[in-house]
Design a protein around this motif. Structure first.
Motif, PDB file in Angstrom:
ATOM      1  N   ILE C 177      36.350  39.407  42.596  1.00 21.33           N
ATOM      2  CA  ILE C 177      34.989  39.930  42.399  1.00 21.33           C
ATOM      3  C   ILE C 177      34.635  40.914  43.530  1.00 21.33           C
ATOM      4  N   THR C 178      35.062  40.598  44.750  1.00 20.45           N
ATOM      5  CA  THR C 178      34.794  41.515  45.868  1.00 20.45           C
ATOM      6  C   THR C 178      35.461  42.867  45.628  1.00 20.45           C
ATOM      7  N   ALA C 179      36.704  42.827  45.173  1.00 15.31           N
ATOM      8  CA  ALA C 179      37.392  44.089  44.862  1.00 15.31           C
ATOM      9  C   ALA C 179      36.626  44.831  43.777  1.00 15.31           C
ATOM     10  N   GLY C 180      36.115  44.103  42.789  1.00 15.46           N
ATOM     11  CA  GLY C 180      35.330  44.726  41.728  1.00 15.46           C
ATOM     12  C   GLY C 180      34.061  45.368  42.278  1.00 15.46           C
ATOM     13  N   SER C 214      35.989  42.513  35.748  1.00 18.85           N
ATOM     14  CA  SER C 214      36.473  41.483  36.675  1.00 18.85           C
ATOM     15  C   SER C 214      36.047  40.101  36.196  1.00 18.85           C
ATOM     16  N   ILE C 215      34.822  39.987  35.694  1.00 20.83           N
ATOM     17  CA  ILE C 215      34.329  38.685  35.247  1.00 20.83           C
ATOM     18  C   ILE C 215      35.137  38.190  34.052  1.00 20.83           C
ATOM     19  N   LEU C 216      35.408  39.080  33.113  1.00 20.79           N
ATOM     20  CA  LEU C 216      36.218  38.692  31.957  1.00 20.79           C
ATOM     21  C   LEU C 216      37.598  38.230  32.409  1.00 20.79           C
ATOM     22  N   PHE C 217      38.201  39.016  33.309  1.00 19.34           N
ATOM     23  CA  PHE C 217      39.529  38.675  33.817  1.00 19.34           C
ATOM     24  C   PHE C 217      39.520  37.287  34.452  1.00 19.34           C
ATOM     25  N   ILE C 218      38.561  37.049  35.349  1.00 19.01           N
ATOM     26  CA  ILE C 218      38.471  35.760  36.037  1.00 19.01           C
ATOM     27  C   ILE C 218      38.240  34.629  35.041  1.00 19.01           C
ATOM     28  N   SER C 219      37.360  34.885  34.089  1.00 20.50           N
ATOM     29  CA  SER C 219      37.031  33.850  33.117  1.00 20.50           C
ATOM     30  C   SER C 219      38.274  33.443  32.331  1.00 20.50           C
ATOM     31  N   VAL C 220      39.077  34.439  31.910  1.00 23.81           N
ATOM     32  CA  VAL C 220      40.294  34.122  31.160  1.00 23.81           C
ATOM     33  C   VAL C 220      41.287  33.366  32.055  1.00 23.81           C
ATOM     34  N   VAL C 221      41.449  33.838  33.302  1.00 16.21           N
ATOM     35  CA  VAL C 221      42.404  33.188  34.206  1.00 16.21           C
ATOM     36  C   VAL C 221      41.980  31.740  34.493  1.00 16.21           C
ATOM     37  N   LEU C 222      40.695  31.532  34.791  1.00 13.83           N
ATOM     38  CA  LEU C 222      40.231  30.180  35.122  1.00 13.83           C
ATOM     39  C   LEU C 222      40.362  29.248  33.918  1.00 13.83           C
ATOM     40  N   THR C 223      40.049  29.757  32.729  1.00  8.92           N
ATOM     41  CA  THR C 223      40.170  28.919  31.532  1.00  8.92           C
ATOM     42  C   THR C 223      41.624  28.514  31.309  1.00  8.92           C
TER      43      THR C 223
END
Lengths: 283, 301, 298
Positions: C177-180, C214-223
């Protein structure tokens, strides 16, 4: 007017204090688990059932860590983890550079479908492949070996994507200018493209190193009780005794396993973010 | 040789085919007597200067200039000497240790030239090398390039969309439009005898006035007049209403509206200029009239 | 010669290594797993009988698989939203040019350094009812910390696993998220500021839309991580507490020490392939659901 400005300055100052307090509070919460375990490892001996009543760092002793070190043979495990992680990191950087170069700079038949194939493999989880990879490793005689730990991880689709992204942002004229000068593909990759992608390669290297150092499922399946090739993550499990009186031992092991990575992170944290940003922003 | 044309006309593609960066779909490319269609770029004995210069950002000026020689396996001492010589020609010797990021646009442009010179090629290919420079620098560098061309005595193929560059630098100009070659000739010849309405309007600022068919000629001919050849004369054949008067210092442009179409006249800045709204009459000497086919736009005698 | 053919030999050499590796260690085992999902095998894995595609359905409908699926999904529901919110909150908090902010950034990203094994064992020690620090500190408010212990109570074991996961992923989420945030053009904030948008408006109208990839990416990775949780369970609870098995996720059902199907490679393969498909469905649903709201710059 003067009073207005003073008021604004006071609000700003208060806001700053508020933000710092919040930052400090969150930092304490995030670090607390690590601090508590570190304290537990340093404050009581390995056989001690006593636990720290106070959270202040007083009466410290290294006896737990040193016993965990000898009993878990942690020096050996650290060297194993280090060797495997370095080899995988170097390998991933090389294979990612080569594949990314082909996708970014070369024209060849079936380029599109092959790229889709790479995307597809990124979605296959380790959980599915572990069963038969273990069999493949077995038939190659790679159970309980460094090859078994290293070779299956040498290609990273994530790495190929990341590096390709950066390559595509390099000016096309650089490759053309070089080809007019007679620069071959490998030479261009090595002398121009790779040096220009250094921040991203650094981030990829760090992520790969972290990922390999921290890997659990695959090492637990390919190393079956052979201490000579065990990685630190697998070794930790053995320190976790069911005997409550020996529980402290595992905290010593945790400190040893986590410390090198923490140092690595503190040193390279900024590069990590910068490398990721470089990959994400269109130039 | 200058390749001149509006953007998208195919002049860069032509240059890139000469370089070997793109394959011609049909036809042959010759350099001298040699057919080079299947010759790799590096063996064509050419050097190219790109619009964006294509300098290697992580190498110093010296390393950039030496790189083509290094690739060819030239010994270190020899290539350092050659690089120094090329840098000297372009006045770069003080900057050899710097990286491209620390140089101004004009200096980068000269490094790109030095990198081409050091190879001593038979042909220099230049793709709009001045278009990233500001106006003043462009004028200076233009003169330097002409000087360089004279000293090196080798072939330059120079792509530009800027007719001033084409007119001032080229020994010959090829005007391209939509992938077609419109005319080849010396700059003066192209200016004096444009082969088509396209060339007539593309070269010259402001462009040649093209009258409606039938004006000053038969209905199947369009007549063209350069702005400097419209002379204010009370008994002139053409009449226009002044819409705008542009004072450029050394000359004045009169923009007028007439039944024959818009007419722009270039006149000397003297005291009794017409004012906006006034009607003026122009006269043209017959040998200054250009005639083009009304349909095809091709010059007719 | 045409360029695509001229480059082909070089392409073969450059792609060769990674293509071979992916083929041998990703595609081949995937295909074998899909094939083997038809079979039912004995403990040695040599004698197998063909059960057909129906076995996938049988495994999917079995109580053990359904229970494990529930556990995996519950874990995702507990970890993904909280993990995302915390990650965004920390990143926004640390995205100011303040003195010493680098220190806080390092602290917030620090858990990226912890492995599944380290993070799990840290929480194992902290939550230990007899000597764990957290049990000592908070047992007055949460009695379950001491008796029987968070990890031994069927109701609290899974939230405890989730807690460990959230903490361990926090560093990674924070960094992405920071990079985003750092790639959001400053002019956007400035123009919003000039337009009179307050800080809340700027956050909802500039920050969130620009962060959406970034949020979509993180959400998919965490799920995906939550559905495929293995190490945390292996080290924290061993799939227990028994007999409810309230922390037995699908991967633990397949690979865990007390797995009831551990000897049957056919059943293991079928369950693993199903896990892959389920992860894929979850990822696709998220991509579809977010698609229209995600802003990918120009």
């Amino acid at each position: 007017m003067a009073t207005d400005i003073a008021a604004v300055n006071t609000t700003r100052g208060l806001r700053k204090v508020g933000r710092y307090s919040l930052l400090v509070f969150v930092a304490i919460v995030v670090l607390f688990p690590i601090y508590a375990v570190l304290l537990q490892a340093l404050k009581s001996g390995p056989d001690s059932l006593d636990h720290p009543r106070s959270l202040l760092p007083v009466d410290l002793t290294f006896s737990t860590i040193s016993e965990a070190w000898t009993q878990g043979d942690l020096g050996r495990l650290l060297m194993n983890s280090l060797f495997v992680s370095v080899m995988v990191t170097l390998g991933v950087i090389v294979t990612s550079l080569l594949a990314a170069y082909a996708f970014a700079f070369l024209e060849f038949p079936f380029k599109g479908p092959i790229f889709v194939f790479y995307i597809a493999t990124m979605l296959v989880p380790g959980e599915v492949t572990v069963v038969f990879n273990q069999r493949t490793a077995d038939s190659l005689g790679w159970i309980n070996s460094y090859q078994g730990l290293i070779v299956p991880s040498l290609a990273s689709t994530f790495g190929v994507f990341l590096v390709r992204q950066v390559f595509l942002q390099l000016p096309h004229e650089l490759r053309e200018a070089a080809s007019l000068d007679g620069v071959g593909h490998l030479r261009f990759l090595w002398e121009v493209a790779a040096p220009l992608s250094r921040p991203t390669l650094g981030a990829l290297g760090l992520f790969t190193f972290l990922g390999t150092w921290n890997a659990y499922l695959w090492p637990s399946q390919v190393i079956r009780g052979d201490r000579a090739h065990e990685t630190i993550q697998i070794g930790l499990d053995r320190l976790k005794s069911n005997d409550i009186s020996r529980l402290n031992l595992v905290t010593g092991g945790l400190v040893v396993a986590a410390l090198p990575i923490f140092i690595l992170l503190v040193v390279f944290q900024r590069q990590l973010v910068r490398g990721l940003t470089a990959g994400a922003v269109k130039g | 040789m200058i390749l001149l044309g509006p953007s998208g006309c195919g002049k860069s593609t032509l240059l890139r085919m000469v370089a070997g960066l793109e394959d011609p779909t049909s036809g042959d490319v010759f350099i001298g007597d040699r057919r080079v269609n299947d010759v790799e770029p590096k063996l064509r004995d050419i050097a190219m200067v790109f619009q964006s210069y294509a300098l290697y950002p992580h190498m110093t000026v010296a390393e950039n200039i030496e790189f083509p020689l290094k690739v060819r396996g030239v010994a270190k001492a020899e290539r350092a000497a050659a690089a120094l010589k090329a840098a000297d020609v372009l006045g770069l010797t003080d900057y050899m240790k710097r990286k491209p990021g620390q140089l101004s646009g004009g200096q980068r442009q000269r490094v790109a030239l030095a990198r081409a010179i050091v190879r001593d090629p038979a042909v220099f290919l230049m793709d709009e090398p001045l278009s990233n420079l500001d106006a003043k620098l462009r004028g200076d560098t233009r003169a330097e390039l002409v000087d360089l061309h004279r000293r090196l005595d080798s072939t330059f193929i120079y792509v530009t969309h800027d007719q001033v560059e084409a007119m001032t630098m080229g020994s010959r100009v090829a005007v391209l439009n939509a992938g077609q070659l419109e005319q080849v000739g010396t700059p003066q010849d192209v200016y004096d005898h444009p082969a088509s309405t396209f060339v007539a309007q593309f070269i010259g600022t402001p462009p040649m006035n093209l009258l409606q068919p039938g004006q000053l000629g038969s209905s199947d001919v369009r007549v063209g007049v350069r702005p400097e050849h419209l002379l204010i004369a009370a008994a002139g054949e053409l009449e226009g209403t002044v819409r705008q008067v542009e004072h450029l210092g050394h000359e004045v442009l009169l923009l007028t509206e007439s039944p024959a179409g818009r007419l722009t006249a270039r006149v000397a800045p003297h005291a009794d200029l017409p004012i906006v709204g006034e009607t003026v009459r122009f006269d043209v000497a017959p040998h200054h009239l250009h005639r083009f086919d009304a349909v095809t736009g091709v010059r007719v005698p | 010669m045409k360029r695509r053919l001229r480059d082909a030999p070089a392409a073969v050499l450059m792609l060769g290594a990674s293509l071979t590796l992916l083929g041998v260690w990703t595609i081949y085992p995937l295909i074998r797993a899909i094939q083997t999902g038809h079979l039912s095998c004995d403990q040695t894995g040599r004698k197998c009988t063909e059960k057909g595609w129906g076995q996938y359905l049988d495994v999917f409908q079995s109580k053990q698989f359904q229970d494990a699926l529930m556990v995996s999904v519950k874990l995702a529901v507990m970890t993904v939203p909280i993990g995302l919110l915390l990650g965004i909150g920390l990143a926004v908090l640390a995205d100011k040019h303040l003195r010493g902010i680098g220190f806080f950034r390092t602290v917030f990203s620090s858990t990226v350094a912890t492995s599944v094994a380290v993070a799990s064992l840290v929480w194992f020690v902290l939550l230990q009812p007899e000597i764990g620090v957290l049990s000592d500190l908070f047992s007055d408010w949460i009695p379950a910390l001491k008796n029987p212990g968070l990890l031994r109570d069927p109701d609290t074991a899974l939230p405890a696993v989730a807690l460990s996961s959230i903490w361990a992923s926090l560093g990674f989420t924070f960094i992405v998220i920071t990079a985003g945030l750092q790639s959001v053009p400053k002019e956007l904030y400035e123009s919003a500021y000039v337009d009179g948008a307050g800080s809340f408006r700027r956050f909802t109208n500039v920050t969130l839309p620009m962060l959406s990839p970034s949020i979509l990416f993180i959400s998919v990775v965490l799920t995906t991580r939550a559905l495929q949780t293995y190490g945390e369970v292996a080290l924290l609870t061993g799939g227990g507490p028994e007999p409810e098995k309230s922390t037995t996720t699908i991967p633990y059902l397949i690979y865990g020490r007390n797995s009831i199907i551990s000897g049957n490679i056919g059943l293991k393969s079928a369950a693993a392939v199903l896990l892959f498909l389920i992860s894929l469905v979850f990822a696709l649903v998220q991509f579809r659901g977010f698609e229209k709201r995600v802003h990918y710059g120009n």
